[in-house]
Design a protein around this motif. Structure first.
Motif, PDB file in Angstrom:
ATOM      1  N   HIS A   1       0.817  -1.216   0.000  1.00 56.93           N
ATOM      2  CA  HIS A   1       0.000   0.000   0.000  1.00 56.93           C
ATOM      3  C   HIS A   1       0.850   1.267   0.000  1.00 56.93           C
ATOM      4  CE1 HIS A   1       0.784  -0.277   4.366  1.00 56.93           C
ATOM      5  NE2 HIS A   1       0.608   1.036   4.361  1.00 56.93           N
ATOM      6  N   GLU A   2       2.147   1.131   0.263  1.00 55.13           N
ATOM      7  CA  GLU A   2       3.052   2.275   0.252  1.00 55.13           C
ATOM      8  C   GLU A   2       3.693   2.497  -1.114  1.00 55.13           C
ATOM      9  OE1 GLU A   2       4.763   2.441   4.763  1.00 55.13           O
ATOM     10  OE2 GLU A   2       5.508   0.794   3.518  1.00 55.13           O
ATOM     11  N   LEU A   3       3.394   1.615  -2.058  1.00 54.95           N
ATOM     12  CA  LEU A   3       3.978   1.704  -3.392  1.00 54.95           C
ATOM     13  C   LEU A   3       3.016   2.392  -4.347  1.00 54.95           C
ATOM     14  CD1 LEU A   3       5.360  -1.947  -3.696  1.00 54.95           C
ATOM     15  CD2 LEU A   3       6.641   0.092  -3.012  1.00 54.95           C
ATOM     16  N   SER A   4       3.558   3.123  -5.301  1.00 52.49           N
ATOM     17  CA  SER A   4       2.729   3.671  -6.377  1.00 52.49           C
ATOM     18  C   SER A   4       2.287   2.533  -7.292  1.00 52.49           C
ATOM     19  CB  SER A   4       3.528   4.699  -7.177  1.00 52.49           C
ATOM     20  OG  SER A   4       4.584   4.066  -7.884  1.00 52.49           O
ATOM     21  N   GLY A   5       1.347   2.841  -8.183  1.00 48.63           N
ATOM     22  CA  GLY A   5       0.894   1.812  -9.098  1.00 48.63           C
ATOM     23  C   GLY A   5       2.010   1.248  -9.961  1.00 48.63           C
ATOM     24  N   GLY A   6       2.887   2.142 -10.441  1.00 48.18           N
ATOM     25  CA  GLY A   6       4.002   1.686 -11.258  1.00 48.18           C
ATOM     26  C   GLY A   6       5.001   0.860 -10.479  1.00 48.18           C
ATOM     27  N   MET A   7       5.242   1.228  -9.210  1.00 48.44           N
ATOM     28  CA  MET A   7       6.156   0.462  -8.371  1.00 48.44           C
ATOM     29  C   MET A   7       5.590  -0.914  -8.053  1.00 48.44           C
ATOM     30  SD  MET A   7       7.182   3.647  -5.912  1.00 48.44           S
ATOM     31  CE  MET A   7       8.179   2.748  -4.734  1.00 48.44           C
ATOM     32  N   ALA A   8       4.286  -0.981  -7.782  1.00 49.81           N
ATOM     33  CA  ALA A   8       3.644  -2.271  -7.536  1.00 49.81           C
ATOM     34  C   ALA A   8       3.724  -3.156  -8.779  1.00 49.81           C
ATOM     35  CB  ALA A   8       2.188  -2.069  -7.123  1.00 49.81           C
ATOM     36  N   GLN A   9       3.590  -2.547  -9.952  1.00 54.34           N
ATOM     37  CA  GLN A   9       3.696  -3.298 -11.201  1.00 54.34           C
ATOM     38  C   GLN A   9       5.090  -3.895 -11.358  1.00 54.34           C
ATOM     39  OE1 GLN A   9       1.081  -3.627 -13.856  1.00 54.34           O
ATOM     40  NE2 GLN A   9       2.513  -5.305 -14.021  1.00 54.34           N
ATOM     41  N   ARG A  10       6.113  -3.123 -11.026  1.00 55.43           N
ATOM     42  CA  ARG A  10       7.484  -3.623 -11.129  1.00 55.43           C
ATOM     43  C   ARG A  10       7.770  -4.710 -10.101  1.00 55.43           C
ATOM     44  NH1 ARG A  10      10.266   2.068 -10.926  1.00 55.43           N
ATOM     45  NH2 ARG A  10       8.114   2.773 -10.625  1.00 55.43           N
ATOM     46  N   LEU A  11       7.198  -4.576  -8.907  1.00 53.67           N
ATOM     47  CA  LEU A  11       7.367  -5.626  -7.904  1.00 53.67           C
ATOM     48  C   LEU A  11       6.711  -6.921  -8.371  1.00 53.67           C
ATOM     49  CD1 LEU A  11       8.193  -6.705  -5.149  1.00 53.67           C
ATOM     50  CD2 LEU A  11       6.132  -5.645  -4.187  1.00 53.67           C
ATOM     51  N   ALA A  12       5.521  -6.819  -8.939  1.00 48.38           N
ATOM     52  CA  ALA A  12       4.840  -8.011  -9.445  1.00 48.38           C
ATOM     53  C   ALA A  12       5.655  -8.674 -10.556  1.00 48.38           C
ATOM     54  CB  ALA A  12       3.450  -7.642  -9.951  1.00 48.38           C
TER      55      ALA A  12
END
Length: 336
Positions: free
Chosen positions: A171-182
């Motif tokens: 929840h602390e990640l931006s949408g783009g950061m969450a995409q890169r983590l996935a």
């Protein structure tokens, strides 16, 4: 020729040069009270090691349902028929449609087949940091507690994510950061087949290109990627072949250069004409409801080439450099 008998299916593999994934007659239906959603219809695809296949089309045509059907991630009201033969480099061949949940969970998901989900924020465990998620994944696939943090940092950097950001919760990640983590989580086990469902969502153009190049390098290293995208520029940049979906069916499938230079299906030509560097003209009309598909060609109501013949469903037959499902393919496609 060798034949391997599995718990639910029999898969035949011919010779040393085999397809990694061969989908035959895959159909997906969703039952909704008194209606039926025809999400995927009679789909045929073949994907080889080292190949990047892009599946493109308008939203709602069935692209994401295809990915989830291959991994058994559909809701309980889904009815799936057909076959999807997976022949990994190691281990036994398997029919992804018929093998059952137990085998998918133990031997397929995250091992033989990785998935970059379309909505990573809802796919990430909210009570674990990105680092813990990534390191747990690495340890589950043979890395030690000692080397997992180092490998996690390297993978994060590979996908364009600052390793320091791994210490954040989803929840602390931006949408783009969450995409890169996935993306990092999907790549960590080094699966031979990667299903990338809109993997560039929320990324700016440099990171889009970075992610696409990363997928391309995986194919160059021998893996295969099924890229699901609405971004035609992305498909043209990295794909070896492109399959165009419309109203649950593949209507054209051919090598990338041939498709972009000489589209055969009127729908494909319309998609390309909508690009900013071409006519920048949208396809007229709207797609049909998947609960009420016409008996013949689903694109006929939007097509200026339609005739009475189009009341009969066209088969996906050979045409020049690829396949096209159209009674009246464009002249440019015929020349291809």
């Amino acid at each position: 020729m060798t034949t391997t008998v599995l718990s639910a299916t029999t898969v035949t593999v011919d010779g040393p040069q085999h397809a990694l994934l061969k989908v035959e007659g895959l159909s997906v239906r969703f039952r909704l009270g008194d209606a039926t959603v025809h999400a995927v219809t009679d789909l045929h695809l073949t994907l080889h090691p080292g190949e990047l296949l892009a599946v493109v089309g308008e939203s709602g045509c069935g692209k994401s349902v295809l990915a989830h059907a291959l991994l058994g991630l559909l809701p309980g009201n889904a009815v799936v028929t057909g076959r999807a033969h997976l022949r990994p480099p190691t281990g036994d061949p398997v029919d992804l449609v018929g093998c059952g949940e137990r085998h998918l969970a133990r031997a397929v998901r995250g091992r033989a087949v990785g998935l970059v989900p379309q909505s990573p924020a809802t796919a990430l465990t909210p009570v674990r940091t990105g680092r813990r998620l990534l390191e747990e994944t690495l340890r589950a696939h043979g890395h030690t507690r000692r080397d997992a943090p180092v490998v996690a940092d390297r993978i994060a950097a590979d996908v364009g994510l600052d390793p320091n950001d791994l210490d954040r919760y989803p929840h602390e990640l931006s949408g783009g950061m969450a995409q890169r983590l996935a993306t990092a989580l999907a790549l960590a086990p080094d699966p031979p087949l990667l299903l990338a469902d809109e993997p560039t969502t929320g990324l700016d153009r440099p990171l889009v290109d970075h992610t696409l190049d990363l997928l391309r390098r995986r194919c160059d290293g021998g893996a295969a990627v099924l890229l699901i995208t609405h971004d035609l520029a992305a498909a043209r940049r990295v794909a070896d072949t492109v399959a165009v979906m419309y109203a649950s069916r593949i209507v054209e499938h051919r090598p990338t250069a041939a498709l972009f230079d000489a589209p055969a299906h009127p729908y494909t030509a319309g998609l390309l004409d909508a690009l900013p560097d071409r006519a920048f003209r949208p396809v007229a009309g709207h797609p049909p409801m998947l609960t009420d598909l016409p008996a013949g060609c689903a694109f006929a109501p939007r097509c200026d080439r339609a005739t009475d013949t189009c009341h009969t469903p066209p088969a996906l037959g050979r045409d020049g450099a690829g396949r096209v499902a159209c009674h009246h393919p464009t002249s440019t496609g015929a020349r291809a």
